[in-house]
Design a protein around this motif. Structure first.
Motif, PDB file in Angstrom:
ATOM      1  N   LEU A  40       0.829  -1.211   0.000  1.00 53.73           N
ATOM      2  CA  LEU A  40       0.000   0.000   0.000  1.00 53.73           C
ATOM      3  C   LEU A  40       0.862   1.258   0.000  1.00 53.73           C
ATOM      4  N   ILE A  41       1.910   1.245   0.786  1.00 53.90           N
ATOM      5  CA  ILE A  41       2.805   2.407   0.817  1.00 53.90           C
ATOM      6  C   ILE A  41       3.475   2.598  -0.538  1.00 53.90           C
ATOM      7  N   THR A  42       3.865   1.488  -1.168  1.00 57.16           N
ATOM      8  CA  THR A  42       4.531   1.580  -2.475  1.00 57.16           C
ATOM      9  C   THR A  42       3.604   2.161  -3.530  1.00 57.16           C
ATOM     10  N   VAL A  43       2.375   1.617  -3.609  1.00 57.48           N
ATOM     11  CA  VAL A  43       1.425   2.107  -4.612  1.00 57.48           C
ATOM     12  C   VAL A  43       1.075   3.575  -4.354  1.00 57.48           C
ATOM     13  N   THR A  44       0.837   3.903  -3.106  1.00 55.24           N
ATOM     14  CA  THR A  44       0.510   5.302  -2.774  1.00 55.24           C
ATOM     15  C   THR A  44       1.656   6.234  -3.110  1.00 55.24           C
ATOM     16  N   SER A  45       2.869   5.818  -2.816  1.00 59.63           N
ATOM     17  CA  SER A  45       4.035   6.660  -3.100  1.00 59.63           C
ATOM     18  C   SER A  45       4.227   6.855  -4.599  1.00 59.63           C
ATOM     19  N   VAL A  46       4.089   5.790  -5.387  1.00 63.99           N
ATOM     20  CA  VAL A  46       4.243   5.904  -6.845  1.00 63.99           C
ATOM     21  C   VAL A  46       3.156   6.804  -7.418  1.00 63.99           C
ATOM     22  N   HIS A  47       1.929   6.630  -6.930  1.00 58.03           N
ATOM     23  CA  HIS A  47       0.824   7.464  -7.412  1.00 58.03           C
ATOM     24  C   HIS A  47       1.066   8.936  -7.083  1.00 58.03           C
ATOM     25  N   LYS A 166      -1.026   6.483 -19.252  1.00 59.52           N
ATOM     26  CA  LYS A 166       0.136   5.617 -19.059  1.00 59.52           C
ATOM     27  C   LYS A 166       0.434   5.416 -17.579  1.00 59.52           C
ATOM     28  N   GLU A 167       0.301   6.488 -16.827  1.00 53.21           N
ATOM     29  CA  GLU A 167       0.567   6.363 -15.396  1.00 53.21           C
ATOM     30  C   GLU A 167      -0.436   5.421 -14.725  1.00 53.21           C
ATOM     31  N   ASN A 168      -1.730   5.585 -15.085  1.00 51.95           N
ATOM     32  CA  ASN A 168      -2.745   4.714 -14.502  1.00 51.95           C
ATOM     33  C   ASN A 168      -2.519   3.251 -14.877  1.00 51.95           C
ATOM     34  N   ALA A 169      -2.101   3.047 -16.127  1.00 53.10           N
ATOM     35  CA  ALA A 169      -1.822   1.671 -16.560  1.00 53.10           C
ATOM     36  C   ALA A 169      -0.653   1.082 -15.764  1.00 53.10           C
ATOM     37  N   PHE A 170       0.366   1.931 -15.540  1.00 52.13           N
ATOM     38  CA  PHE A 170       1.522   1.444 -14.781  1.00 52.13           C
ATOM     39  C   PHE A 170       1.129   1.114 -13.327  1.00 52.13           C
ATOM     40  N   GLN A 177       0.940  -6.803  -9.751  1.00 55.10           N
ATOM     41  CA  GLN A 177       2.201  -7.491  -9.447  1.00 55.10           C
ATOM     42  C   GLN A 177       2.417  -7.598  -7.938  1.00 55.10           C
ATOM     43  N   LEU A 178       2.089  -6.537  -7.230  1.00 54.19           N
ATOM     44  CA  LEU A 178       2.271  -6.575  -5.775  1.00 54.19           C
ATOM     45  C   LEU A 178       1.320  -7.569  -5.112  1.00 54.19           C
ATOM     46  N   VAL A 179       0.064  -7.612  -5.609  1.00 54.63           N
ATOM     47  CA  VAL A 179      -0.890  -8.582  -5.061  1.00 54.63           C
ATOM     48  C   VAL A 179      -0.395 -10.007  -5.290  1.00 54.63           C
ATOM     49  N   ALA A 180       0.088 -10.266  -6.525  1.00 53.71           N
ATOM     50  CA  ALA A 180       0.618 -11.596  -6.824  1.00 53.71           C
ATOM     51  C   ALA A 180       1.838 -11.904  -5.962  1.00 53.71           C
ATOM     52  N   SER A 181       2.690 -10.894  -5.761  1.00 56.13           N
ATOM     53  CA  SER A 181       3.889 -11.102  -4.941  1.00 56.13           C
ATOM     54  C   SER A 181       3.526 -11.384  -3.486  1.00 56.13           C
ATOM     55  N   VAL A 182       2.522 -10.658  -2.982  1.00 57.94           N
ATOM     56  CA  VAL A 182       2.100 -10.882  -1.597  1.00 57.94           C
ATOM     57  C   VAL A 182       1.543 -12.290  -1.418  1.00 57.94           C
TER      58      VAL A 182
END
Length: 499
Positions: A40-47, A166-170, A177-182
């Motif tokens: 969550l922190i990663t996705v929020t930070s990238v966004h 493009k940003e939303n797609a990324f 990917q993070l969900v799969a990794s978790v």
């Protein structure tokens, strides 16, 4: 039906799971929470970073466009190529009436022929100003407005926009990917956790199986940890503690068995003697005064011995259920020695009993047990001191301690036997007769009494010269209150009385 459901829930309850399963579930849950928070922190930070980057692109494009327009002084299509617009930034130019004049948006996109913020500003005669910050519309588009006047004093409205496709797609791809990794990490955590936990707890199973096999007749078994498990300090410490506890249990059990064996032997002897004399009386001693007197005297003697033995056995039984400290009180050492001395004078039987020194100081102990301990020492001295010998009593006080001493001039104890004379039923071989040796419980009782009164015992002896037993107790100082200084420790005045 409801009760059956409750029973099923209880059966699958976490409380019924084995220890390793609980540990794995707890560990996996903690790892899952940590990974989820990190994701969550990663996705929020990238966004957040991407939004700031889009805003910067719009600001930069607006600055470069206004710089070009101020230099050229008019609006034309060259603004799209010469104003250094950032990639993917769209520019729409509206006139003072709110009509769209220029647009560099893709041909396939829907043209914004009008804009509500610009229309509001025009209708209110600029009473409503354009937004000063970048706004994200309902579709996710970022929009930034600027107002510009040409050299011929015409008003134009500039609308800079950017669609973050493009940003939303990324971010969408990153989230997947993070969900799969978790999920993959959670599965790997459960599998590895089960393996490592089973391996780590394997010594506990060994300990459990060993303890299951230990019975009363197998108290010599001990837990043996494999070499690989010895690296685990917790398991090693646990096994050592259990082995030490088993050592104490085995020692206590052996002591108890030896105590029962010795007690049975000691009780069997007088009972055999009594039974023999009763049979003698029954056969031909009823009418024989000599046999009758001898039998009655022997039966009385053996009965007295049994009474003393049983009383001492009961002392040990009672001592395991209570504590002497509950009855502690402040005592005068001189009074204790004098009372004991007066009581033993009647049983001196040709021995000389002398008080050499008797210091009157305070001790904090249980009075009855201290007297009993001193009587045991004197009783032993009387048993092993022949007629005409002497027994010397003393109470000597120092700054910190009080020493009660009983010294005799009897037969003494061999040096190799000194360490064992305080054991229950132990008697020195040279004195193993009931006439002198007793039951072998006296000094064991004295040792218990000394321990219960925070005292220690010292024993010195030489063959054919005599024995000295010393009981050393801590000296007691009473707190007194003074008018000037309260709660000071005041040492009681010592005075020595020679007897």
């Amino acid at each position: 039906m409801r009760q059956k459901i409750k029973n099923k829930i209880k059966q699958i309850s976490l409380l019924t799971l084995p220890l390793f399963a609980k540990m794995v579930l707890l560990y996996s849950f903690i790892v899952f929470i940590i990974l989820l928070i990190v994701s969550l922190i990663t996705v929020t930070s990238v966004h957040y970073i991407m939004e700031r980057s889009i805003e910067q692109d719009l600001y930069s494009s607006a600055d470069s466009t206004l710089e070009y327009l101020n230099a050229s002084g008019s609006i034309d299509s060259a603004v799209f190529t010469r104003s250094n617009l950032q990639p993917f930034v769209n520019l729409q130019v509206y006139d003072a009436a709110g009509r769209l004049l220029l647009d560099n948006g893709p041909a396939h996109s829907i043209k914004n022929l009008s804009d509500r913020y610009i229309d509001d500003a025009i209708r209110s005669d600029n009473a409503i100003s354009l937004p000063e910050t970048i706004r994200g519309s309902e579709t996710g588009m970022f929009v930034y407005y600027k107002k510009w006047k040409s050299r011929d004093n015409k008003t134009y409205y500039l609308r800079f926009s950017r669609v973050p496709d493009k940003e939303n797609a990324f971010i969408s791809l990153l989230s997947k990917q993070l969900v799969a990794s978790v999920l993959l990490s959670l599965i790997l955590t459960v599998i590895s956790g089960m393996y490592l936990t089973r391996k780590s707890l394997a010594p506990l199973s060994l300990i459990n199986e060993t303890l299951k096999g230990i019975e009363v007749n197998k108290l010599n078994q001990r837990i043996i940890i494999p070499e690989a498990a010895k690296k685990n300090k917790e398991i090693q410490n646990l096994s050592q503690s259990i082995n030490q506890a088993l050592d104490r249990i085995e020692y206590g059990y052996k002591q108890q068995q030896q105590f029962i064996s010795n007690a049975s032997h000691e009780l069997r002897t007088p009972l055999t003697v009594i039974s023999g004399y009763i049979n003698l009386l029954d056969c031909w001693g009823k009418n024989n005064p000599e046999v009758l007197d001898e039998s009655m005297s022997a039966i009385k003697s053996e009965t007295d011995y049994m009474q003393q033995l049983i009383e001492r056995l009961l002392f040990f039984a009672r001592s395991s259920t209570g504590t002497l400290e509950e009855h502690f009180a402040e005592l005068n050492s001189a009074n204790i020695l004098e009372e004991v001395y007066t009581g033993v004078l009647l049983i001196a039987d040709g021995r000389k009993i002398v008080i050499q020194r008797n210091d009157a100081v305070s001790i904090y102990a249980e009075e009855g047990s201290i007297k009993q301990m001193l009587r045991i020492f004197i009783d032993n001295a009387l048993k092993y001191t022949p007629a005409g010998g002497s027994i010397y009593l003393s109470c000597e006080a120092t700054a910190d301690e009080v020493c009660f001493k009983v010294r005799d001039t009897g037969i003494g104890i061999p040096e190799e036997e000194l360490a064992r004379v305080f054991e229950r039923f132990y008697r020195v071989d040279s004195s193993r007769t009931k006439d002198t040796g007793g039951s072998g419980l006296g000094l064991a009782i004295a040792k218990y009494i000394a321990k219960g009164n925070n005292a220690r015992l010292e024993l010195e002896s030489k063959l054919h010269e005599g024995t000295t037993v010393t009981a050393i107790l801590p000296r007691y100082y009473k707190k007194k209150e003074h008018s000037q200084e309260s709660n000071d420790l005041v040492r009681m005045d010592d005075h020595t009385r020679m007897t």
